[in-house]
Design a protein around this motif. Structure first.
Motif, PDB file in Angstrom:
ATOM      1  N   UNK A 236      10.111  25.753  20.420  1.00  0.00           N
ATOM      2  CA  UNK A 236      10.317  25.164  21.627  1.00  0.00           C
ATOM      3  C   UNK A 236       9.994  23.567  21.095  1.00  0.00           C
ATOM      4  N   UNK A 237       8.890  23.431  20.779  1.00  0.00           N
ATOM      5  CA  UNK A 237       8.646  21.871  20.202  1.00  0.00           C
ATOM      6  C   UNK A 237       9.438  20.829  19.486  1.00  0.00           C
ATOM      7  N   UNK A 238      10.381  21.438  18.914  1.00  0.00           N
ATOM      8  CA  UNK A 238      11.477  21.202  17.930  1.00  0.00           C
ATOM      9  C   UNK A 238      12.041  20.362  18.842  1.00  0.00           C
ATOM     10  N   UNK A 239      13.234  21.544  20.209  1.00  0.00           N
ATOM     11  CA  UNK A 239      13.551  21.484  20.649  1.00  0.00           C
ATOM     12  C   UNK A 239      13.954  20.134  21.814  1.00  0.00           C
ATOM     13  N   UNK A 240      13.081  19.994  21.446  1.00  0.00           N
ATOM     14  CA  UNK A 240      11.622  18.933  23.103  1.00  0.00           C
ATOM     15  C   UNK A 240      11.503  18.028  22.521  1.00  0.00           C
ATOM     16  N   UNK A 241      10.886  18.116  21.238  1.00  0.00           N
ATOM     17  CA  UNK A 241      11.822  16.836  20.147  1.00  0.00           C
ATOM     18  C   UNK A 241      13.138  16.170  20.643  1.00  0.00           C
ATOM     19  N   UNK A 242      13.819  17.027  19.969  1.00  0.00           N
ATOM     20  CA  UNK A 242      15.194  16.460  19.951  1.00  0.00           C
ATOM     21  C   UNK A 242      16.024  15.478  21.371  1.00  0.00           C
TER      22      UNK A 242
ATOM     23  N   UNK B 154       5.428  22.593   6.681  1.00  0.00           N
ATOM     24  CA  UNK B 154       6.492  21.753   5.751  1.00  0.00           C
ATOM     25  C   UNK B 154       7.179  20.581   6.231  1.00  0.00           C
ATOM     26  N   UNK B 155       8.668  22.304   6.808  1.00  0.00           N
ATOM     27  CA  UNK B 155       9.442  21.935   7.145  1.00  0.00           C
ATOM     28  C   UNK B 155       9.880  22.187   8.860  1.00  0.00           C
ATOM     29  N   UNK B 156       8.996  22.495   9.263  1.00  0.00           N
ATOM     30  CA  UNK B 156       8.377  22.223  11.171  1.00  0.00           C
ATOM     31  C   UNK B 156       8.323  24.398  10.793  1.00  0.00           C
ATOM     32  N   UNK B 157       8.955  24.319  10.224  1.00  0.00           N
ATOM     33  CA  UNK B 157       9.159  26.348   9.791  1.00  0.00           C
ATOM     34  C   UNK B 157       8.117  27.014   9.225  1.00  0.00           C
ATOM     35  N   UNK B 158       7.850  28.169   9.729  1.00  0.00           N
ATOM     36  CA  UNK B 158       6.788  29.146   8.693  1.00  0.00           C
ATOM     37  C   UNK B 158       8.130  29.273   7.052  1.00  0.00           C
ATOM     38  N   UNK B 159       7.358  29.516   6.607  1.00  0.00           N
ATOM     39  CA  UNK B 159       7.587  29.927   5.124  1.00  0.00           C
ATOM     40  C   UNK B 159       8.551  31.497   5.438  1.00  0.00           C
TER      41      UNK B 159
ATOM     42  N   UNK C 270       7.101  30.963  18.710  1.00  0.00           N
ATOM     43  CA  UNK C 270       8.235  30.644  19.369  1.00  0.00           C
ATOM     44  C   UNK C 270       7.638  29.413  19.707  1.00  0.00           C
ATOM     45  N   UNK C 271       6.520  28.880  19.920  1.00  0.00           N
ATOM     46  CA  UNK C 271       6.247  27.262  20.402  1.00  0.00           C
ATOM     47  C   UNK C 271       6.153  26.166  19.314  1.00  0.00           C
ATOM     48  N   UNK C 272       6.812  26.509  18.160  1.00  0.00           N
ATOM     49  CA  UNK C 272       6.590  25.721  16.988  1.00  0.00           C
ATOM     50  C   UNK C 272       8.595  25.485  17.381  1.00  0.00           C
TER      51      UNK C 272
END
Ligand SMILES: C[S@@+](CC[C@H](N)C(=O)[O-])C[C@H]1O[C@@H](n2cnc3c(N)ncnc32)[C@H](O)[C@@H]1O
Length: 224
Positions: free
Chosen positions: A218-224, A165-170, A214-216
């Motif tokens: 990485x995705x957040x980092x690349x979206x910035x 929901x907030x990108x990260x795991x619970x 870790x892919x999540x």
């Protein structure tokens, strides 16, 4: 919200309707489930809905006509379950939870005549990069995740912090007993210090996401 399931195996969906949160949502009138047997729309005297593959190939394919006729009896966004579809996500579940009606088609055999995908449906969805014998479990998986997000089905606070929901795991959660055979619940959770607990949760969310997905990050980092 109304969910139509098109299937060759209607029995699969009986338990789905009858248990727990989904049964309660139906009882409260928030969710309506309609199960459509594709065989009812076969014009073949043996109720056959599949045939051999043009150009050769192993196995049988679901034919277009019974699915076309079955789709005429239902409404809403039409989704086909297929390992060739876009992979289902929490974001997609949230998007679909805003629909008034959706129709989910479960495949069997080698899948569908491609014209069904090209002309009759809106979306092709996969539940992951592996192949199951049929689309019934995938259909129930996506329906379950959509239903729990429909307003009034469960308390909103229960899913706002869910994984994805907030990108990260619970974050990790614990319940009684505080000490089970020496396995202790983290001390900070008993500190009564709200800010410290929130910081701990955030730290654990990041830790778990880094370890398992870790892919999540990485995705957040690349979206910035
Ligand atoms: C044996 S599979 C067909 C696989 C197909 N020949 C292929 O390789 O793409 C039969 C049906 O199971 C369902 N199915 C299997 N794996 C799935 C997945 N990962 N996601 C969604 N549906 C799946 C689909 O409805 C599919 O039509």
């Amino acid at each position: 919200m109304k969910i139509n399931f098109l299937t060759l195996f209607p029995n699969y969906f009986e338990i789905f309707k009858q248990e727990s949160i989904i049964a309660k949502a139906i009882e409260k009138g928030i969710i309506e489930i309609n199960i459509v047997d594709i065989r009812d729309f076969s014009k073949n005297k043996h109720k056959k809905v599949d045939d051999q593959i043009y150009g050769g190939g192993h196995g049988m394919l679901l034919q277009i006509e019974p699915i076309d006729l079955a789709l005429k009896t239902v409404g809403g966004k039409k989704i086909i379950m297929s390992p060739q579809g876009s992979v289902f996500t929490q974001k997609k579940a949230r998007e679909l939870s805003n629909e008034k009606e959706i129709t989910i088609i479960a495949g069997r055999y080698e899948g569908f005549d491609e014209r069904i995908i090209d002309y009759l449906i809106d979306e092709e969805i996969s539940i992951g990069d592996y192949v199951l014998t049929g689309g019934e479990l995938p259909a129930m998986i996506i329906a379950d995740s959509i239903i729990r997000l429909v307003k009034g089905v469960i308390k909103e606070e229960s899913h706002l912090n869910d994984s994805f929901e907030n990108d990260l795991l619970d974050y990790p959660q614990y319940t009684r007993p505080r000490d089970y055979k020496g396995m202790l619940v983290p001390e900070v959770l008993f500190s009564g210090h709200h800010k410290k607990i929130e910081e701990w949760k955030k730290e654990k969310q990041l830790e778990k996401t880094k370890k398992n997905r870790p892919d999540i990050l990485e995705r957040i980092k690349n979206a910035k």
